[in-house]
Scaffold this active site. Structure first.
Site, PDB file in Angstrom:
ATOM      1  N   VAL A 288       0.833  -1.208   0.000  1.00  0.00           N
ATOM      2  CA  VAL A 288       0.000   0.000   0.000  1.00  0.00           C
ATOM      3  C   VAL A 288       0.865   1.254   0.000  1.00  0.00           C
ATOM      4  O   VAL A 288       0.596   2.224  -0.717  1.00  0.00           O
ATOM      5  CB  VAL A 288      -0.970  -0.005   1.199  1.00  0.00           C
ATOM      6  CG1 VAL A 288      -1.764   1.304   1.253  1.00  0.00           C
ATOM      7  CG2 VAL A 288      -1.924  -1.183   1.110  1.00  0.00           C
ATOM      8  N   CYS A 289       1.936   1.241   0.785  1.00  0.00           N
ATOM      9  CA  CYS A 289       2.844   2.391   0.845  1.00  0.00           C
ATOM     10  C   CYS A 289       3.471   2.675  -0.518  1.00  0.00           C
ATOM     11  O   CYS A 289       3.674   3.827  -0.904  1.00  0.00           O
ATOM     12  CB  CYS A 289       3.954   2.138   1.861  1.00  0.00           C
ATOM     13  SG  CYS A 289       3.359   1.913   3.546  1.00  0.00           S
ATOM     14  N   THR A 290       3.784   1.605  -1.251  1.00  0.00           N
ATOM     15  CA  THR A 290       4.389   1.781  -2.572  1.00  0.00           C
ATOM     16  C   THR A 290       3.426   2.489  -3.519  1.00  0.00           C
ATOM     17  O   THR A 290       3.837   3.347  -4.308  1.00  0.00           O
ATOM     18  CB  THR A 290       4.810   0.407  -3.143  1.00  0.00           C
ATOM     19  OG1 THR A 290       5.761  -0.186  -2.257  1.00  0.00           O
ATOM     20  CG2 THR A 290       5.435   0.544  -4.524  1.00  0.00           C
TER      21      THR A 290
END
Length: 220
Positions: free
Chosen positions: A43-45
């Site tokens: 998700v962070c990516t």
């Protein structure tokens, strides 16, 4: 926790672009600091990629961008390659990422998610958003759990409202976006409203008979 209107901490940190002292780095401009649970997470990516794609929009608004994750600088630099590849980014990565290895900033700013933990049992850093004004004071904060990705278009919309209402005596209604009609503040008298908003003020009739719902074209 930093409350709205309070001076944001002038922390020092190592980043992918070298050491910073936050107020000096901000340099009297608007800024956004957004946190991430960990490097090399899916998700962070997607989030860091979306933020990078929208960097010109933040720049257009005079907003400096900086991210933070509880991993070392070299890990951030290696991760950036994945972010660029997955999100099809070209050119230099547009903002620094803070290394908060000792989780001091995460604790100081209340960014820990008690329901999501690392393999070692440590609380993950939640997805916090802090918008700081040119006066170094907190103007907006949003806290998402680690499992929910953010909408950076909504963050831009909120910044448009913050910057407008910092200069003009209006508020922005539900689902407002730049260019839409605004609400005249209830504290402004009818006579003052006519002077402040030459484009006109519309009073909306409601059953109570109170004339508190007043709209005007967005002031320039």
């Amino acid at each position: 926790m930093v409350l709205l209107g309070e001076v944001f901490p002038n922390f020092e940190a190592e980043t992918t672009e070298g050491p910073i002292k936050f107020h000096d780095w901000l340099g009297g401009s608007w800024g956004i600091l957004f946190s991430h649970p960990a490097d090399f997470t899916p998700v962070c990516t997607t989030e860091l990629g979306a933020a990078a794609q929208l960097a010109p929009e933040f720049a257009k608004r005079g907003v400096k961008m900086i991210a933070v994750s509880c991993d070392p600088v070299q890990s951030h630099k290696d991760w950036i390659k994945d972010i660029e590849a997955y999100n099809h980014l070209a050119g230099a990565f547009p903002y620094p990422i803070i290394a908060d290895e000792e989780r001091r900033l995460a604790v100081q700013l209340g960014m820990l998610d008690p329901d999501e933990r690392t393999a070692e049992g440590l609380c993950l850093t939640a997805r916090a958003v802090f918008v700081v004004g040119p006066d170094n004071r907190l103007k907006l904060s949003i806290l998402y759990p680690a499992t929910t990705g953010r909408n950076f278009h909504e963050i831009l919309r909120a910044i448009d409202s913050l910057q407008l209402t910092a200069q003009k005596k209006v508020a922005t209604p539900v689902n407002w976006k730049a260019g839409d009609k605004c609400m005249v503040l209830p504290s402004i008298s009818e006579d003052d409203a006519k002077k402040l908003f030459p484009a006109g003020v519309e009073v909306h009739e409601v059953p109570s008979g109170k004339k508190y719902i007043r709209t005007t074209p967005q002031p320039q």
